[in-house]
Design a protein around this motif. Structure first.
Motif, PDB file in Angstrom:
ATOM      1  N   ILE A  94       0.868  -1.182   0.000  1.00 23.52           N
ATOM      2  CA  ILE A  94       0.000   0.000   0.000  1.00 23.52           C
ATOM      3  C   ILE A  94       0.902   1.228   0.000  1.00 23.52           C
ATOM      4  N   ASN A  95       0.765   2.041  -0.993  1.00 22.15           N
ATOM      5  CA  ASN A  95       1.478   3.306  -1.074  1.00 22.15           C
ATOM      6  C   ASN A  95       0.460   4.420  -1.252  1.00 22.15           C
ATOM      7  N   GLY A  96       0.710   5.532  -0.659  1.00 19.40           N
ATOM      8  CA  GLY A  96      -0.262   6.606  -0.818  1.00 19.40           C
ATOM      9  C   GLY A  96       0.167   7.908  -0.184  1.00 19.40           C
ATOM     10  N   LEU A 119      -3.090   0.071  -4.006  1.00 17.80           N
ATOM     11  CA  LEU A 119      -2.931  -1.245  -3.413  1.00 17.80           C
ATOM     12  C   LEU A 119      -2.522  -2.235  -4.500  1.00 17.80           C
ATOM     13  N   SER A 120      -1.570  -3.082  -4.192  1.00 19.14           N
ATOM     14  CA  SER A 120      -1.138  -4.119  -5.127  1.00 19.14           C
ATOM     15  C   SER A 120      -0.679  -5.331  -4.346  1.00 19.14           C
ATOM     16  N   GLY A 121      -0.684  -6.485  -5.024  1.00 16.53           N
ATOM     17  CA  GLY A 121      -0.255  -7.698  -4.348  1.00 16.53           C
ATOM     18  C   GLY A 121      -0.527  -8.931  -5.177  1.00 16.53           C
ATOM     19  N   THR A 122      -0.439 -10.079  -4.522  1.00  9.39           N
ATOM     20  CA  THR A 122      -0.579 -11.369  -5.202  1.00  9.39           C
ATOM     21  C   THR A 122      -1.379 -12.321  -4.338  1.00  9.39           C
ATOM     22  N   PHE A 123      -2.282 -13.055  -4.976  1.00  6.48           N
ATOM     23  CA  PHE A 123      -2.987 -14.146  -4.308  1.00  6.48           C
ATOM     24  C   PHE A 123      -2.385 -15.470  -4.748  1.00  6.48           C
ATOM     25  N   PHE A 202      -2.749  -8.356  -8.461  1.00  4.17           N
ATOM     26  CA  PHE A 202      -3.859  -7.397  -8.510  1.00  4.17           C
ATOM     27  C   PHE A 202      -3.326  -5.999  -8.242  1.00  4.17           C
ATOM     28  N   THR A 203      -4.028  -5.025  -8.763  1.00  2.00           N
ATOM     29  CA  THR A 203      -3.744  -3.610  -8.498  1.00  2.00           C
ATOM     30  C   THR A 203      -5.059  -2.862  -8.428  1.00  2.00           C
ATOM     31  N   LEU A 204      -5.130  -1.857  -7.574  1.00  2.00           N
ATOM     32  CA  LEU A 204      -6.318  -1.014  -7.509  1.00  2.00           C
ATOM     33  C   LEU A 204      -5.957   0.319  -6.894  1.00  2.00           C
ATOM     34  N   GLU A 205      -6.747   1.318  -7.184  1.00  3.07           N
ATOM     35  CA  GLU A 205      -6.596   2.642  -6.593  1.00  3.07           C
ATOM     36  C   GLU A 205      -7.832   2.951  -5.749  1.00  3.07           C
TER      37      GLU A 205
END
Length: 441
Positions: A94-96, A119-123, A202-205
């Protein structure tokens, strides 16, 4: 002319100063009543500030906690009651940036913010194997991705996530309240039994508005959070302190890194077995003008200031043979109590330190002027002024140094007691009350 005779002093003449000492002690205790009333005033003003904070938060957005994303898969257990299996991401970043503002309600200020988060990461499905649940018992076709957000009123963008090359739009609400009560969700279509469909990045804002505090849940096997802001007075008081921290006159920058070994829940589980918020951490936008807490600390030393001031005046009486009426002691004590009313009212408008200086100067100036008139001595009045200035300065240092307050207060009281004991030895106690009356005829 008859020779003069010595007349023995009466009981009240002999013990006049002792009686006055008792009166002064009683008066000190009585003056604790208005000091206690000042505490009630502080609590009442603080309640009004809380009401203003609640009103602004209800319109802008309250304290925000971000938890997710979490994959929820329907599961029918042995008792045939539908429940969910939850899978957390393998890693989460999480960067912001926090864009702070100050909102006003009457004379009260509330810190609010606009958070722009990426937000970004891996499942990975590996953690599901530890549950010993057969793939056929999982309803993959009705799986959901959920993100917990404390106050949905603060969301200010259409949240969409890119996962495995597909774009998913989120809807309000959660499919289960096992993890959190408020949030957003989107259905994820995964072929039955195909756990490989869980693999992927995944990535999302996410843009959220909130007030006071923002916190995060470390749901990744490795969770990394980096936040920057122009706010110059942050507070980090939750489960994990920042790994790196910069705070200066331009704002702050902080990063956290939390491993799954640092928390009390695993990467996957069934139902409501764990508290996902047990390891939350984050930032509070501290308001330096939290004057009520500082005023409450200051008023706890009211008995010290009143008592020492009365002792000083009492010793002046004994050494200078100039008496003050108990009513004059009462007036001086009321002036000392009014200091706290001035401090509370002024600190609501300006910085607490400046308010403390102004209230101290006004109070000490009033007592200096009154002392000069009562004793007809500028020297005594100046001495009183210097002593009170040192005392109020000492009290300010104590209430500001929260962590060392007990140590500094104990040492200060020891030094003050030693000085009082020393000056008491300079008084000829055996001569007090003696009075020779010469009668001549």
């Amino acid at each position: 002319m008859e020779p003069s005779t010595n007349e023995s002093p009466s009981f009240f003449d002999r013990y006049a100063y002792a009686i006055k000492a008792v009166i002064i002690v009683v008066l000190m205790l009585v003056l604790l009543i208005p000091a206690h009333m000042m505490q009630d005033l502080i609590l009442e003003r603080r309640d009004r500030q809380n009401e203003a904070t609640h009103e602004i938060s209800s319109r802008w957005g309250g304290e925000q906690n971000i938890t997710g994303p979490v994959l929820a898969i329907p599961y029918k257990g042995a008792v045939n009651e539908p429940t969910y299996v939850y899978l957390l991401p393998e890693n989460l970043k999480i960067n912001g940036e926090l864009l702070p503002e100050k909102r006003h309600r009457s004379i009260f200020n509330v810190a609010v913010y606009h958070a722009k988060l990426q937000l970004s990461g891996t499942f990975k499905p590996d953690a599901l194997a530890s549950l010993n649940i057969p793939p056929s018992a999982l309803d993959w076709g009705h799986a959901f991705l959920m993100i917990g957000i404390s106050d949905l009123h603060g969301i200010d963008n259409q949240v969409q996530m890119m996962w495995n090359g597909k774009n998913y739009l989120f809807n309000p609400g959660v499919v289960s309240s096992d993890l959190f009560n408020a949030g957003i969700q989107t259905p994820i279509a995964i072929a039955p039994g195909d756990t490989s469909g869980v693999n992927g990045d995944f990535t999302l804002e996410l843009g959220v508005k909130g007030s006071g505090r923002i916190s995060f849940s470390p749901i990744g096997k490795t969770t990394t959070v980096g936040i920057n802001s122009s706010w110059t007075d942050p507070s980090f008081d939750e489960a994990f302190p920042p790994k790196t921290l910069r705070v200066d006159d331009k704002g702050f920058g902080a990063t956290w890194q939390v491993q799954h070994l640092n928390r009390s829940y695993p990467q996957s589980w069934e139902g409501k077995k764990f508290n996902i918020h047990s390891a939350d951490f984050g930032i509070k936008l501290f308001m330096p003008a939290e004057s009520y807490q500082m005023s409450m600390r200051a008023i706890k030393y009211a008995i010290l200031i009143i008592g020492l001031t009365f002792i000083i005046f009492y010793f002046i009486e004994l050494s200078q043979r100039r008496a003050l009426h108990p009513l004059q002691y009462a007036l001086i004590g009321l002036a000392l109590c009014i200091f706290y009313t001035l401090l509370i009212s002024i600190s609501e408008q300006i910085n607490f330190m400046i308010a403390y200086i102004i209230a101290s100067v006004l109070t000490i100036g009033l007592i200096i002027a009154y002392t000069a008139a009562a004793f007809k001595s500028a020297r005594i009045a100046a001495g009183i002024g210097v002593t009170l200035s040192i005392l109020y300065g000492f009290i300010y240092v104590i209430i500001r140094a929260e962590d060392q307050a007990l140590l500094m207060g104990s040492l200060g009281l020891f030094i003050i007691l030693a000085l009082i004991m020393y000056f008491s030895t300079t008084i000829k106690w055996d001569k007090i009350g003696q009075k020779n009356t010469h009668i001549q005829q």
